[in-house]
Design an enzyme around this catalytic site. Structure first.
Site, PDB file in Angstrom:
ATOM      1  N   GLY A  11     -13.517  31.263 -61.983  1.00  0.00           N
ATOM      2  CA  GLY A  11     -12.554  31.817 -61.548  1.00  0.00           C
ATOM      3  C   GLY A  11     -12.684  33.786 -61.497  1.00  0.00           C
ATOM      4  N   ASN A  12     -13.502  34.384 -62.451  1.00  0.00           N
ATOM      5  CA  ASN A  12     -13.646  35.752 -62.513  1.00  0.00           C
ATOM      6  C   ASN A  12     -13.952  36.411 -61.348  1.00  0.00           C
ATOM      7  OD1 ASN A  12     -13.268  36.028 -65.833  1.00  0.00           O
ATOM      8  ND2 ASN A  12     -15.870  34.329 -65.694  1.00  0.00           N
ATOM      9  N   LYS A 124     -14.681  24.349 -73.197  1.00  0.00           N
ATOM     10  CA  LYS A 124     -14.589  25.154 -72.347  1.00  0.00           C
ATOM     11  C   LYS A 124     -14.068  26.569 -72.355  1.00  0.00           C
ATOM     12  CE  LYS A 124     -14.709  25.760 -67.475  1.00  0.00           C
ATOM     13  NZ  LYS A 124     -15.713  26.409 -67.094  1.00  0.00           N
ATOM     14  N   LYS A 204     -16.115  24.035 -63.036  1.00  0.00           N
ATOM     15  CA  LYS A 204     -16.226  23.788 -61.825  1.00  0.00           C
ATOM     16  C   LYS A 204     -18.020  23.491 -60.931  1.00  0.00           C
ATOM     17  CE  LYS A 204     -17.669  28.272 -60.452  1.00  0.00           C
ATOM     18  NZ  LYS A 204     -18.493  28.688 -62.031  1.00  0.00           N
ATOM     19  N   LYS A 266     -25.545  26.011 -64.944  1.00  0.00           N
ATOM     20  CA  LYS A 266     -25.399  26.825 -62.844  1.00  0.00           C
ATOM     21  C   LYS A 266     -26.725  25.538 -62.622  1.00  0.00           C
ATOM     22  CE  LYS A 266     -22.613  30.784 -62.010  1.00  0.00           C
ATOM     23  NZ  LYS A 266     -21.850  30.199 -62.458  1.00  0.00           N
TER      24      LYS A 266
END
Length: 315
Positions: A11-12, A124, A204, A266
């Site tokens: 989102g960043n 989160k 995400k 990640k």
């Protein structure tokens, strides 16, 4: 056979650090991301985009709660709103480069387990950063859970359960097979269990990994603000990783090289994808995305391969 890559954007990437999230800011950021994805398509890949929504859904929650004139909506519906907003911005930016109707934004629901322990341990972060006093005030007034984040202040944190399934996966597969670039799983997807909305936000990267596995994609591309994954980050011995095996990445993760609040999720998403049949995970910045995926060019990001296809490896 044309290969498929699932690209995960934070989102960043659409509301950058220091920005307030205006339409003009998000349009410019979407155009930059579209350019990076365009290069991947030009390299011969089909693409699915999964994007985060942390800044946007947090801002929307603040906006929802700022007036008594309109009823505030629950968190999963705010995620649905951001799917439409960010999906539209990305689709428009991609269509400007590749022609109208190239990109399709698909409102996506993911299933979660109501017994997932994440519901009892919110973690989160969403929304803007607050000073400690303001964070405490908001927590007391609105019943939020707040935690420090990245040394830049406090943020609201919400539950982030593991995504178990994707309701629209057949439609998503049909769109990809028809040649569309699909924007799906926005914000990690709208979480549901037993047909009901779940008060949570899905990570995400986890959602992107799940979608990649369900589609049988060959590559998972995790876009970050840095060019390469680092070992001993911030220390005099810091070094960058170029091409490594999944076994190497798992060892570094076990050694604590990738903290949960930064690169850890990640790496975990990368390893799960590779363990379940994926060929390659890329972690890099937007400008190096295509070069890292194809292995072309002198400068590229981090490639994590299930098994190295060549003798060279390392940092």
């Amino acid at each position: 056979m044309t290969k498929t890559a699932v690209v995960a954007l934070g989102g960043n990437a659409l509301t950058r650090v220091g920005q307030s999230g205006t339409c003009d800011e998000m349009l410019a950021n979407a155009a930059a991301m579209a350019s990076a994805v365009h290069a991947v398509i030009e390299a011969g890949w089909r693409v699915v985009i999964v994007h985060g929504n942390g800044p946007q859904v947090g801002n929307l929650a603040l906006q929802q709660e700022s007036t008594a004139m309109v009823p505030a909506q629950p968190l999963p519906l705010l995620s649905a709103m951001t799917q439409g907003l960010l999906g539209s911005l990305l689709a428009r930016a991609i269509d400007l480069l590749r022609g109208p109707g190239t990109a399709v934004a698909l409102v996506t629901h993911v299933t979660v387990d109501p017994a997932d322990p994440a519901f009892g341990a919110p973690s989160k972060p969403i929304g803007p950063f607050f000073e400690p006093a303001e964070a405490r005030r908001l927590a007391e007034a609105r019943g939020w859970v707040v935690q420090p984040d990245s040394g830049r202040g406090y943020r609201r944190v919400v539950a982030s359960p593991e995504p178990a399934g994707v309701v629209e996966i057949d439609a998503l597969r049909a769109l990809v097979d028809a040649g569309h670039l699909v924007i799906a799983g926005g914000g990690g997807g709208i979480p549901i269990h037993g047909g009901s909305l779940a008060d949570a936000v899905i990570d995400k990267d986890r959602a992107a990994g799940l979608i990649a596995r369900l589609l049988g994609a060959q590559a998972l591309l995790l876009v970050t603000a840095v060019d390469r994954v680092m070992l001993d980050y911030g220390q005099p011995t810091q070094s960058a990783l170029s091409t490594i095996t999944a076994a190497d990445a798992a060892r570094y993760l076990a050694e604590g090289q990738f903290p949960p609040g930064s690169m850890g999720p990640k790496i975990e998403a990368a390893l799960r994808f590779l363990d379940q049949g994926g060929e390659l995970t890329v972690i890099t910045s937007p400008g190096l995305l295509a070069a890292t995926l194809t292995g072309a060019g002198a400068r590229s990001g981090t490639r994590i391969e299930r098994a190295l296809a060549h003798a060279e490896r390392g940092r």
